[in-house]
Design an enzyme around this catalytic site. Structure first.
Site, short mmCIF file in Angstrom:
data_model
loop_
_atom_site.label_atom_id
_atom_site.label_comp_id
_atom_site.label_asym_id
_atom_site.label_seq_id
_atom_site.Cartn_x
_atom_site.Cartn_y
_atom_site.Cartn_z
N LYS A 1 -6.22 4.85 10.78
CA LYS A 1 -5.21 3.84 10.52
C LYS A 1 -5.69 2.96 9.36
O LYS A 1 -6.85 2.55 9.35
CB LYS A 1 -5.03 3.00 11.79
CG LYS A 1 -3.95 1.97 11.67
CD LYS A 1 -3.80 1.17 12.95
CE LYS A 1 -2.94 -0.05 12.63
NZ LYS A 1 -2.68 -0.90 13.74
N CYS B 1 3.48 -12.97 19.30
CA CYS B 1 2.45 -12.57 18.33
C CYS B 1 2.89 -13.01 16.95
O CYS B 1 3.96 -12.58 16.47
CB CYS B 1 2.22 -11.06 18.33
SG CYS B 1 1.19 -10.56 16.92
N CYS C 1 3.28 -10.04 14.43
CA CYS C 1 4.54 -9.28 14.51
C CYS C 1 5.75 -10.19 14.34
O CYS C 1 6.86 -9.71 14.18
CB CYS C 1 4.70 -8.60 15.87
SG CYS C 1 3.39 -7.47 16.32
N HIS D 1 -2.33 -6.41 15.62
CA HIS D 1 -2.94 -7.48 14.83
C HIS D 1 -4.25 -7.99 15.40
O HIS D 1 -4.86 -8.91 14.84
CB HIS D 1 -1.94 -8.63 14.64
CG HIS D 1 -0.73 -8.19 13.90
ND1 HIS D 1 0.41 -7.74 14.52
CD2 HIS D 1 -0.52 -8.06 12.57
CE1 HIS D 1 1.29 -7.38 13.61
NE2 HIS D 1 0.75 -7.55 12.41
N HIS E 1 0.82 -1.21 0.00
CA HIS E 1 0.00 0.00 0.00
C HIS E 1 0.86 1.27 0.00
O HIS E 1 2.09 1.19 -0.15
CB HIS E 1 -0.98 -0.02 1.18
CG HIS E 1 -0.30 -0.24 2.52
ND1 HIS E 1 0.64 0.61 3.01
CD2 HIS E 1 -0.44 -1.22 3.45
CE1 HIS E 1 1.06 0.20 4.19
NE2 HIS E 1 0.42 -0.93 4.48
N HIS F 1 4.09 1.42 2.18
CA HIS F 1 5.27 0.80 1.57
C HIS F 1 5.81 1.68 0.44
O HIS F 1 7.02 1.84 0.28
CB HIS F 1 4.92 -0.57 0.99
CG HIS F 1 4.35 -1.53 1.99
ND1 HIS F 1 3.03 -1.90 2.00
CD2 HIS F 1 4.92 -2.17 3.03
CE1 HIS F 1 2.82 -2.75 2.98
NE2 HIS F 1 3.94 -2.93 3.63
N CYS G 1 -2.49 -8.50 20.93
CA CYS G 1 -1.61 -7.60 20.18
C CYS G 1 -2.43 -6.47 19.54
O CYS G 1 -3.34 -6.75 18.76
CB CYS G 1 -0.85 -8.35 19.10
SG CYS G 1 -0.01 -7.24 17.98
N LYS H 1 -7.57 -3.45 6.56
CA LYS H 1 -8.45 -4.17 5.62
C LYS H 1 -9.87 -4.14 6.13
O LYS H 1 -10.82 -4.01 5.34
CB LYS H 1 -7.97 -5.62 5.51
CG LYS H 1 -6.83 -5.74 4.54
CD LYS H 1 -6.84 -7.11 3.88
CE LYS H 1 -5.83 -7.15 2.77
NZ LYS H 1 -5.00 -8.33 2.83
N1 MSP Z 1 9.27 -7.66 6.63
C1 MSP Z 1 9.46 -6.67 7.61
C2 MSP Z 1 10.71 -5.86 7.35
C3 MSP Z 1 11.97 -6.69 7.32
S1 MSP Z 1 13.36 -5.70 7.00
C4 MSP Z 1 14.65 -6.72 7.23
C5 MSP Z 1 8.26 -5.72 7.67
N2 MSP Z 1 7.47 -5.72 6.59
S2 MSP Z 1 6.15 -4.81 6.46
O1 MSP Z 1 5.61 -5.12 5.17
O2 MSP Z 1 5.30 -4.99 7.58
O3 MSP Z 1 6.63 -3.32 6.48
C6 MSP Z 1 7.55 -2.82 5.53
C7 MSP Z 1 7.80 -1.34 5.72
O4 MSP Z 1 6.58 -0.63 5.46
C8 MSP Z 1 8.21 -0.98 7.15
O5 MSP Z 1 9.25 -0.02 7.14
C9 MSP Z 1 6.96 -0.37 7.74
O6 MSP Z 1 7.21 0.57 8.72
C10 MSP Z 1 6.36 0.27 6.51
N3 MSP Z 1 4.94 0.53 6.67
C11 MSP Z 1 3.93 -0.38 6.83
N4 MSP Z 1 2.77 0.30 7.02
C12 MSP Z 1 2.99 1.64 6.99
C13 MSP Z 1 2.19 2.79 7.00
N5 MSP Z 1 0.90 2.77 7.18
N6 MSP Z 1 2.82 3.99 6.81
C14 MSP Z 1 4.16 4.09 6.53
N7 MSP Z 1 4.93 3.02 6.50
C15 MSP Z 1 4.41 1.80 6.86
O7 MSP Z 1 8.12 -5.02 8.65
#
Ligand code: MSP
Length: 483
Positions: free
Chosen positions: A295, A124, A127, A146, A18, A21, A143, A298
């Site tokens: 926030k 969890c 996480c 989640h 999304h 990311h 958690c 889904k």
């Molecule tokens: N797989 C782990 C990271 C491993 S790195 C060795 C992970 N994945 S994640 O898909 O949950 O998150 C990936 C990145 O996206 C993280 O930096 C996380 O902070 C970021 N974000 C996920 N949701 C977010 C928002 N709503 N807003 C901004 N960034 C967010 O953690």
């Protein structure tokens, strides 16, 4: 040539990516493009985190194999990278044989600090993390991220002696060897380090989970997904012996979100110290994006896909919103109304108009001939400093000072009056100065808005104006305020 190595975190590929990311990828992309533009030899690495119970659980839900499940998501991820015009040089899949092989080498090289112990704790799955009794109590056993109860897990695991490194990590952060920006995140981690780090479990029993990298010399265990995923930052460079390792490590900047600060500012430095490697120079920690003030989730159905924004506003407008209007040092919100305002006011009215006016006047009064363009004259120190500090919002504000300055200059000198008075020499000077300013703006925008920057540069190059068929940011299209 100076080397520059930049990484993003590697997202779990268990759902569509999304705008959260996307923002992280965009931030890294800006720094990579900026450094290439300034002559650095850049490696920009991203990738996908593909192991662990979260993934295995989702694949089972869908009734496909784990590998099929991650393959499909990786294909979607790569499509997103294209849509966002992310210029990553490398992409690590943690299920690739190369990553797995090198992760096992890391394990062996860390063996001095690894021991086996039995463990009982609250966990969890969402996480992929154990929590302390206290934290579980504070959260009433559920958690908050989640919405699922912590599970009691008891097993024999391999442990990494992270506690050994507490003082060294603290010192590195305090003396700036590992710089953490913004400062608030640095304080947060120092507080944690002051309490002392516990040793951490870095494997899981195969009885519970088979979807992971095998632990060398213990067929009953696989590596804990977080431990193994962190290693991507060096396996991608060919740890331990590829020339890239010596050339590019330590990373210049690692970008992560605030929720995974502890993994990157405590566990990762511990692993690196255990391996005898340098720590990254900088860890930049961004905040979270909400959607329409809530926030993203889904259940609420408010998860915004980057493609939705790109389809309506085009990529550069999307890049602009996320880099300028989501605070680089804090949390931010995406909402369609604000997106619309930003598009109309800042992109169409300010930048688009500035460019359009200058081009139109040169076409009208000088038959598309610009003449000699004076060199750029603005002080860009603040812009450079902002990028050094990962303050993308601040850097774009600096550029917008120039965009506004240009429009004000045009309003003040009124080239149309100079044209009426017939002073063609003065008119040419005024318009050439505007072009010089626009070319400078284009260069400063190149890392942020690559398409727009290229269009402006082409429009005014070689002393001749080539007007565009349509404005840079067409306003006549009615932009939806609500999706
Ligand atoms: N797989 C782990 C990271 C491993 S790195 C060795 C992970 N994945 S994640 O898909 O949950 O998150 C990936 C990145 O996206 C993280 O930096 C996380 O902070 C970021 N974000 C996920 N949701 C977010 C928002 N709503 N807003 C901004 N960034 C967010 O953690």
């Amino acid at each position: 040539m100076s080397k520059y190595y930049i990484t993003t975190s590697i997202p779990y590929v268990n759902a569509e990516l999304h705008i959260g990311h996307a923002m992280e990828l965009l931030q890294a992309d800006v720094l990579a493009r900026y450094h290439r533009q300034n002559g650095y030899d850049v490696v920009f690495a991203t990738g996908s985190d593909e192991h662990g119970s979260k993934i295995a659980e989702k694949a089972a839900e869908k009734g496909v194999t784990n590998q099929e499940f991650v393959d499909a998501h990786v294909t979607a991820f790569k499509k997103l990278l294209k849509e966002l015009q992310i210029t990553n040089d490398r992409f690590t899949r943690t299920t690739s044989p190369d990553h797995e092989k090198r992760a096992q080498i890391v394990w062996k090289n860390l063996s001095k600090y690894i021991y086996k112990n039995s463990y009982i704790g609250l966990y969890c799955v969402g996480c992929e993390e154990f929590v302390t009794e206290q934290k579980a109590k504070d959260n009433n056993g559920v958690c908050p991220n989640h919405n699922r109860p912590y599970e009691q897990v008891k097993e024999e695991n391999h442990f990494f002696a992270l506690s050994t490194f507490t003082d060294k990590i603290k010192q590195a952060i305090n003396d700036g060897t590992l710089q953490i920006v913004p400062e608030t995140r640095k304080h947060e981690i120092i507080q944690l380090l002051n309490e002392g780090l516990d040793d951490i479990s870095i494997s899981r029993s195969k009885e519970k989970l088979t979807w992971g990298v095998a632990v060398p010399s213990d067929s009953s265990q696989v590596m804990y997904v977080w431990f193994e995923a962190l290693l991507n930052y060096i396996t991608v460079l060919g740890y331990p012996d590829s020339p890239d390792m010596a050339a590019y490590w330590p990373a210049d900047v690692q970008i992560v979100g605030k929720d995974i600060l502890r993994f990157h500012a405590a566990i990762w430095p511990g692993i690196l110290l255990g391996l005898g490697l340098d720590l990254p120079k900088k860890l930049y920690v961004h905040g979270f994006i909400s959607s329409e003030g809530k926030k993203m989730s889904k259940t609420l159905g408010n998860v915004v896909a980057p493609a939705d924004i790109i389809d309506t506003y085009k990529l550069d407008a999307m890049r602009y919103y996320f880099l300028r209007h989501i605070p680089s040092y804090g949390d931010g919100d995406f909402n369609w109304q604000r997106m619309n305002e930003v598009y109309n006011n800042e992109l169409a009215n300010e930048l688009g108009n500035g460019v359009g006016r200058v081009a139109a006047m040169i076409s009208k009064y000088q038959d598309n001939i610009i003449g000699e363009v004076p060199p750029a004259e603005h002080d860009i120190h603040e812009y450079q400093l902002a990028l050094q500090e990962c303050r993308f919002d601040r850097a774009l504000e600096e550029v917008w000072e120039q965009v506004r300055g240009l429009n004000q200059y045009i309003d003040a000198v009124k080239p149309w009056q100079i044209a009426k008075q017939g002073d063609s020499v003065h008119l040419q000077e005024v318009l050439a100065l505007c072009v010089s300013n626009l070319l400078e703006i284009a260069a400063l925008l190149a890392p942020f808005l690559p398409d727009t920057s290229a269009k402006i540069a082409v429009m005014f190059k070689d002393g001749i104006v080539r007007p565009l068929d349509e404005p840079l940011f067409p306003k006549e299209q009615e932009k939806p305020t609500q999706k």
